[in-house]
Design a protein around this motif. Structure first.
Motif, PDB file in Angstrom:
ATOM      1  N   VAL A 195      -8.630   4.439  -9.098  1.00  0.00           N
ATOM      2  CA  VAL A 195      -9.069   2.958  -9.294  1.00  0.00           C
ATOM      3  C   VAL A 195      -7.883   1.936  -9.302  1.00  0.00           C
ATOM      4  CG1 VAL A 195     -11.099   3.546 -10.742  1.00  0.00           C
ATOM      5  CG2 VAL A 195      -8.690   3.623 -11.814  1.00  0.00           C
ATOM      6  N   MET A 196      -6.776   2.402  -9.979  1.00  0.00           N
ATOM      7  CA  MET A 196      -5.669   1.305  -9.979  1.00  0.00           C
ATOM      8  C   MET A 196      -4.901   0.890  -8.643  1.00  0.00           C
ATOM      9  SD  MET A 196      -5.305   0.246 -13.069  1.00  0.00           S
ATOM     10  CE  MET A 196      -3.563  -0.370 -13.140  1.00  0.00           C
ATOM     11  N   GLY A 197      -4.684   1.964  -7.810  1.00  0.00           N
ATOM     12  CA  GLY A 197      -4.086   1.780  -6.533  1.00  0.00           C
ATOM     13  C   GLY A 197      -5.011   1.260  -5.699  1.00  0.00           C
ATOM     14  N   HIS A 242      -2.278   4.990   1.693  1.00  0.00           N
ATOM     15  CA  HIS A 242      -2.229   6.349   1.788  1.00  0.00           C
ATOM     16  C   HIS A 242      -2.715   7.309   0.598  1.00  0.00           C
ATOM     17  CE1 HIS A 242      -0.043  10.172   1.495  1.00  0.00           C
ATOM     18  NE2 HIS A 242       0.099  10.420   2.624  1.00  0.00           N
ATOM     19  N   ASN A 243      -3.386   8.405   0.733  1.00  0.00           N
ATOM     20  CA  ASN A 243      -3.738   9.203  -0.600  1.00  0.00           C
ATOM     21  C   ASN A 243      -3.744  10.462  -0.010  1.00  0.00           C
ATOM     22  OD1 ASN A 243      -4.857   8.865  -3.341  1.00  0.00           O
ATOM     23  ND2 ASN A 243      -6.559  10.155  -2.322  1.00  0.00           N
ATOM     24  N   ARG A 244      -3.308  11.300  -1.061  1.00  0.00           N
ATOM     25  CA  ARG A 244      -3.432  13.039  -0.930  1.00  0.00           C
ATOM     26  C   ARG A 244      -4.516  13.312  -0.131  1.00  0.00           C
ATOM     27  NH1 ARG A 244      -2.720  16.535  -5.796  1.00  0.00           N
ATOM     28  NH2 ARG A 244      -4.773  15.656  -6.293  1.00  0.00           N
ATOM     29  N   THR A 245      -5.849  12.964  -0.906  1.00  0.00           N
ATOM     30  CA  THR A 245      -7.156  13.262  -0.308  1.00  0.00           C
ATOM     31  C   THR A 245      -7.318  12.206   0.830  1.00  0.00           C
ATOM     32  OG1 THR A 245      -7.811  14.138  -2.355  1.00  0.00           O
ATOM     33  CG2 THR A 245      -9.296  13.940  -0.777  1.00  0.00           C
ATOM     34  N   THR A 246      -7.509  12.337   2.129  1.00  0.00           N
ATOM     35  CA  THR A 246      -7.700  11.353   2.821  1.00  0.00           C
ATOM     36  C   THR A 246      -9.168  10.477   2.910  1.00  0.00           C
ATOM     37  OG1 THR A 246      -8.328  12.868   4.675  1.00  0.00           O
ATOM     38  CG2 THR A 246      -6.018  12.244   4.570  1.00  0.00           C
ATOM     39  N   ALA A 247      -9.962  11.357   2.299  1.00  0.00           N
ATOM     40  CA  ALA A 247     -11.293  10.759   2.282  1.00  0.00           C
ATOM     41  C   ALA A 247     -11.249   9.432   1.471  1.00  0.00           C
ATOM     42  CB  ALA A 247     -12.412  11.634   1.568  1.00  0.00           C
ATOM     43  N   LYS A 248     -10.356   9.209   0.455  1.00  0.00           N
ATOM     44  CA  LYS A 248     -10.300   8.154  -0.578  1.00  0.00           C
ATOM     45  C   LYS A 248      -9.820   6.923   0.457  1.00  0.00           C
ATOM     46  CE  LYS A 248      -9.941   9.682  -5.149  1.00  0.00           C
ATOM     47  NZ  LYS A 248      -9.016  10.356  -6.060  1.00  0.00           N
ATOM     48  N   THR A 249      -8.863   7.138   1.406  1.00  0.00           N
ATOM     49  CA  THR A 249      -8.343   6.121   2.178  1.00  0.00           C
ATOM     50  C   THR A 249      -9.583   5.576   2.916  1.00  0.00           C
ATOM     51  OG1 THR A 249      -6.438   7.548   2.222  1.00  0.00           O
ATOM     52  CG2 THR A 249      -6.428   5.642   3.551  1.00  0.00           C
ATOM     53  N   MET A 274       0.672   4.868  -6.844  1.00  0.00           N
ATOM     54  CA  MET A 274       0.037   4.617  -8.052  1.00  0.00           C
ATOM     55  C   MET A 274      -0.817   6.037  -8.363  1.00  0.00           C
ATOM     56  SD  MET A 274       0.398   1.865  -9.106  1.00  0.00           S
ATOM     57  CE  MET A 274      -0.930   1.788 -10.387  1.00  0.00           C
ATOM     58  N   VAL A 275       0.114   7.122  -8.407  1.00  0.00           N
ATOM     59  CA  VAL A 275      -0.570   8.637  -8.543  1.00  0.00           C
ATOM     60  C   VAL A 275      -0.402   8.866 -10.263  1.00  0.00           C
ATOM     61  CG1 VAL A 275       0.155   9.364  -6.572  1.00  0.00           C
ATOM     62  CG2 VAL A 275       1.403   9.790  -8.306  1.00  0.00           C
ATOM     63  N   LYS A 276      -1.110   9.910 -10.716  1.00  0.00           N
ATOM     64  CA  LYS A 276      -0.960  10.326 -11.971  1.00  0.00           C
ATOM     65  C   LYS A 276       0.305  10.537 -12.231  1.00  0.00           C
ATOM     66  CE  LYS A 276      -3.567  13.921 -14.518  1.00  0.00           C
ATOM     67  NZ  LYS A 276      -4.181  12.749 -15.589  1.00  0.00           N
ATOM     68  N   ALA A 277       0.731   9.883 -13.433  1.00  0.00           N
ATOM     69  CA  ALA A 277       2.016   9.883 -13.946  1.00  0.00           C
ATOM     70  C   ALA A 277       2.532  11.214 -14.412  1.00  0.00           C
ATOM     71  CB  ALA A 277       2.386   8.782 -15.220  1.00  0.00           C
ATOM     72  N   GLY A 285       4.081   2.146  -9.802  1.00  0.00           N
ATOM     73  CA  GLY A 285       3.312   1.563 -10.732  1.00  0.00           C
ATOM     74  C   GLY A 285       2.676   2.303 -11.958  1.00  0.00           C
ATOM     75  N   GLY A 286       2.750   3.699 -11.935  1.00  0.00           N
ATOM     76  CA  GLY A 286       2.246   4.508 -12.864  1.00  0.00           C
ATOM     77  C   GLY A 286       2.760   4.320 -14.137  1.00  0.00           C
ATOM     78  N   ASN A 287       2.263   4.946 -15.303  1.00  0.00           N
ATOM     79  CA  ASN A 287       2.612   4.793 -16.695  1.00  0.00           C
ATOM     80  C   ASN A 287       3.639   5.963 -16.944  1.00  0.00           C
ATOM     81  OD1 ASN A 287       1.566   2.725 -17.914  1.00  0.00           O
ATOM     82  ND2 ASN A 287      -0.318   3.779 -18.313  1.00  0.00           N
TER      83      ASN A 287
HETATM   84  P1  NDP Z   1      -4.942   8.774 -11.905  1.00  0.00           P
HETATM   85  O1  NDP Z   1      -3.965   8.648 -12.924  1.00  0.00           O
HETATM   86  O2  NDP Z   1      -6.478   9.233 -12.292  1.00  0.00           O
HETATM   87  O3  NDP Z   1      -4.639   9.586 -10.546  1.00  0.00           O
HETATM   88  C1  NDP Z   1      -5.305   9.657  -9.383  1.00  0.00           C
HETATM   89  C2  NDP Z   1      -4.374   9.605  -8.239  1.00  0.00           C
HETATM   90  O4  NDP Z   1      -3.344  10.518  -8.178  1.00  0.00           O
HETATM   91  C3  NDP Z   1      -5.267  10.092  -6.993  1.00  0.00           C
HETATM   92  O5  NDP Z   1      -4.960   9.154  -5.951  1.00  0.00           O
HETATM   93  C4  NDP Z   1      -4.537  11.396  -6.813  1.00  0.00           C
HETATM   94  O6  NDP Z   1      -4.777  11.833  -5.449  1.00  0.00           O
HETATM   95  C5  NDP Z   1      -3.310  11.145  -6.904  1.00  0.00           C
HETATM   96  N1  NDP Z   1      -2.635  12.374  -7.433  1.00  0.00           N
HETATM   97  C6  NDP Z   1      -2.744  13.402  -8.491  1.00  0.00           C
HETATM   98  N2  NDP Z   1      -1.963  14.331  -8.485  1.00  0.00           N
HETATM   99  C7  NDP Z   1      -1.127  14.275  -7.037  1.00  0.00           C
HETATM  100  C8  NDP Z   1      -0.307  15.080  -6.473  1.00  0.00           C
HETATM  101  N3  NDP Z   1       0.256  16.092  -7.160  1.00  0.00           N
HETATM  102  N4  NDP Z   1       0.130  14.489  -5.287  1.00  0.00           N
HETATM  103  C9  NDP Z   1      -0.450  13.347  -4.783  1.00  0.00           C
HETATM  104  N5  NDP Z   1      -0.979  12.568  -5.262  1.00  0.00           N
HETATM  105  C10 NDP Z   1      -1.833  13.070  -6.589  1.00  0.00           C
HETATM  106  O7  NDP Z   1      -5.351   7.275 -11.379  1.00  0.00           O
HETATM  107  P2  NDP Z   1      -5.258   5.794 -11.905  1.00  0.00           P
HETATM  108  O8  NDP Z   1      -5.732   5.011 -10.979  1.00  0.00           O
HETATM  109  O9  NDP Z   1      -6.257   5.839 -13.224  1.00  0.00           O
HETATM  110  O10 NDP Z   1      -3.991   5.461 -12.483  1.00  0.00           O
HETATM  111  C11 NDP Z   1      -2.888   5.570 -11.646  1.00  0.00           C
HETATM  112  C12 NDP Z   1      -1.545   5.383 -12.312  1.00  0.00           C
HETATM  113  O11 NDP Z   1      -1.636   4.186 -12.854  1.00  0.00           O
HETATM  114  C13 NDP Z   1      -1.528   6.566 -13.406  1.00  0.00           C
HETATM  115  O12 NDP Z   1       0.057   6.756 -13.383  1.00  0.00           O
HETATM  116  C14 NDP Z   1      -1.808   5.686 -14.618  1.00  0.00           C
HETATM  117  O13 NDP Z   1      -1.081   6.167 -15.771  1.00  0.00           O
HETATM  118  C15 NDP Z   1      -1.272   4.211 -14.429  1.00  0.00           C
HETATM  119  N6  NDP Z   1      -2.073   2.964 -14.891  1.00  0.00           N
HETATM  120  C16 NDP Z   1      -3.441   3.302 -15.223  1.00  0.00           C
HETATM  121  C17 NDP Z   1      -4.261   2.168 -15.714  1.00  0.00           C
HETATM  122  C18 NDP Z   1      -5.580   2.291 -15.875  1.00  0.00           C
HETATM  123  O14 NDP Z   1      -6.164   1.359 -16.650  1.00  0.00           O
HETATM  124  N7  NDP Z   1      -6.354   3.295 -15.371  1.00  0.00           N
HETATM  125  C19 NDP Z   1      -3.689   0.931 -16.285  1.00  0.00           C
HETATM  126  C20 NDP Z   1      -2.081   1.022 -16.102  1.00  0.00           C
HETATM  127  C21 NDP Z   1      -1.485   1.863 -15.349  1.00  0.00           C
HETATM  128  P3  NDP Z   1      -6.185  12.815  -5.010  1.00  0.00           P
HETATM  129  O15 NDP Z   1      -7.077  11.492  -4.506  1.00  0.00           O
HETATM  130  O16 NDP Z   1      -5.851  13.250  -3.772  1.00  0.00           O
HETATM  131  O17 NDP Z   1      -6.495  13.481  -6.192  1.00  0.00           O
END
Ligand code: NDP
Length: 473
Positions: A12-14, A31-38, A73-76, A100-102
């Motif tokens: 959602v964020m990215g 770019h996204n690990r899972t290319t279907a999302k892109t 913008m991946v999971k922190a 930009g992750g937390n």
């Molecule tokens: P998520 O935190 O749910 O992360 C999901 C994304 O991370 C997907 O694109 C996923 O790829 C990717 N990902 C997870 N593990 C890996 C890995 N090992 N290698 C590569 N890619 C990986 O997404 P959000 O959009 O909610 O948040 C993104 C970031 O922004 C987080 O750090 C979050 O803390 C921060 N944030 C979120 C806010 C919010 O309101 N949600 C607000 C402010 C900051 P795949 O699709 O392949 O699974």
């Protein structure tokens, strides 16, 4: 055409940040690990701007203009390190990785240091405003080198929220400064939410108002000095009726609040820095208490006061004043923590500018923040916000009502850890003498920890187990 910025991690964020960049006329590599999302992003929103969809890391890096600006913008946590490890070897000196992750600011400091050795700018960036903010204008708190901001800043300021034409984005300071400030923003957000929750609880439990009536009270408050996003959405939530039962929504929701961790980090970091942030800590603990169903069940039958719902019509005004005063305290504590972090890590954070970039886009956005900017503009070296003319006067005007509200809450058995601890902080700071003198005596008695005196320099120890004469320590 090469892309001005690339976003990897299209949850959602990215995805929304990428669309925001594109809507502002920038070409965005995806770019996204899972290319279907892109693919899905381009299919759904490709007409919003210029996107370059890529599948492999090499394609993604090749799509970016130099110096490259690659936003993660991946999971922190470990995922951030994995993504950095994947891309860093493909980058060249001068390129930027923007996280930009937390992330925890200590992780950001570690990553920045490692990448700096490779000549890559690592820009740990706080982003606030949730998914809606990411799309329509978040508050953005970038750390990293000043040099990186020269090239990156204009892009971030383009997509940030604007208030009075001023973008809610600025260079916070080197390395982890941006993520530190975002962390404290979230800690303040916890405190703000807790104080609002206590206000609701008092209006309901002590004044006997119904949720819809309390929504009206909050709507009125939102036209005054408390005007803010959180007060506005509070009114919305309280006015909402559950479709399934016809009851107030707030009555059908389980009363156990969750947390993701930034509030906890704020308090842990404050403990490490020796900064008293009781208001923020109480907010974190209040969520924790709510979640301990086992403890609450065990303690449920314990006696409380017999009297309920006795407060009259003036009570809501008293609560408004207690809320405003307690809010000032929570912000003063948060800004003290930022000042302490800035001093500890040599960041030179402009505190007034932080209030400015929180005026829009983020969850704690509020009219009130202008007051904080003004206060630091008037005196950048101010020890505490409490002594600024406006805030000192507001606290003075509020204090009778504030004490009345805390006393009423105690009498009626309505828990108000936020209001109570904020008042205790206020009274502690303004006290002539604190009982810490007695604490020092106790520490010297049992542990020979020594004490200082009010009338002479030096450290002293009393021979408590002997003849109780005093010796220089
Ligand atoms: P998520 O935190 O749910 O992360 C999901 C994304 O991370 C997907 O694109 C996923 O790829 C990717 N990902 C997870 N593990 C890996 C890995 N090992 N290698 C590569 N890619 C990986 O997404 P959000 O959009 O909610 O948040 C993104 C970031 O922004 C987080 O750090 C979050 O803390 C921060 N944030 C979120 C806010 C919010 O309101 N949600 C607000 C402010 C900051 P795949 O699709 O392949 O699974």
């Amino acid at each position: 055409d090469k892309a001005q910025i690339g976003v990897t991690g299209l949850a959602v964020m990215g995805r929304n940040l990428a669309r925001n960049f594109a809507r502002h006329g920038h070409t965005v590599a995806l770019h996204n690990r899972t290319t279907a999302k892109t693919k899905a992003l381009v299919e759904e929103f490709g007409d919003e701007g210029a996107f370059v969809a890529t599948e492999t890391a090499a394609e993604f890096v090749a799509a970016l203009e130099r110096p490259r600006r690659l936003m993660i913008m991946v999971k922190a946590g470990p995922a951030t390190d994995a993504v950095i490890a994947e891309f860093a070897p493909l980058l060249e000196p001068g390129d930027m990785i923007i996280d930009g992750g937390n992330a925890h600011f200590a992780d950001t400091r570690r990553r920045e240091k490692a990448l700096r050795e490779q000549g890559i700018h690592f820009v740990g960036t706080g982003v606030s405003g949730g998914e809606e903010g990411a799309l329509n204008g978040p508050s953005i708190m970038p750390g990293g080198s000043a040099e990186s901001y020269e090239s990156l800043g204009p892009l971030l300021e383009d997509i940030a929220a604007k208030v009075d034409g001023v973008p809610c984005a600025t260079h916070v300071g080197p390395d982890g400064a941006g993520h530190f400030v975002k962390m404290v923003h979230n800690g303040i957000e916890y405190a703000d939410m807790q104080l609002i929750a206590e206000s609701y609880d008092l209006l309901r439990g002590a004044a006997g108002l119904e949720p819809a009536e309390i929504a009206e009270v909050f709507r009125t408050w939102n036209t005054g000095r408390l005007e803010s996003y959180l007060i506005e959405i509070t009114a919305e939530v309280l006015a909402h009726t559950d479709a399934a039962t016809g009851r107030p929504f707030v009555d059908v929701v389980l009363d156990q609040a969750e947390q993701k961790g930034t509030g906890r980090w704020t308090v842990q970091t404050a403990l490490d820095l020796g900064v008293p942030v009781g208001g923020i800590a109480e907010a974190v603990f209040a969520r924790s208490v709510s979640g301990h169903a086992d403890l609450r069940k065990a303690a449920h039958g314990l006696p409380g006061p017999a009297r309920r719902a006795t407060e009259g019509s003036g009570f809501a005004d008293q609560v408004e004043r207690a809320l405003y005063a307690s809010k000032i305290i929570a912000y003063a504590q948060g800004f003290h923590e930022i000042a302490a972090g800035s001093a500890e890590y040599g960041w030179d954070v402009d505190l007034g500018a932080m209030a400015t970039i929180w005026r829009g886009g983020c969850i704690i956005r509020a009219r009130f923040l202008n007051r904080i900017t003004d206060a630091y503009r008037a005196d950048p070296a101010m020890a505490t916000l409490l002594t600024d003319d406006h805030f000192a006067q507001a606290l003075g005007d509020a204090q009778d009502a504030w004490r009345e509200v805390v006393a009423t809450a105690a009498r009626l058995g309505v828990p108000t850890p936020g209001f109570s601890s904020a008042l205790a902080y206020y009274d502690s700071l303004r006290a002539d003498r604190l009982p810490a003198a007695l604490t020092q005596g106790q520490r010297d008695f049992f542990g020979a920890h020594t004490y200082r005196r009010t009338d002479r320099d030096g450290a002293f120890h009393t021979l408590w187990a002997g003849d109780r004469t005093e010796a220089d320590a």
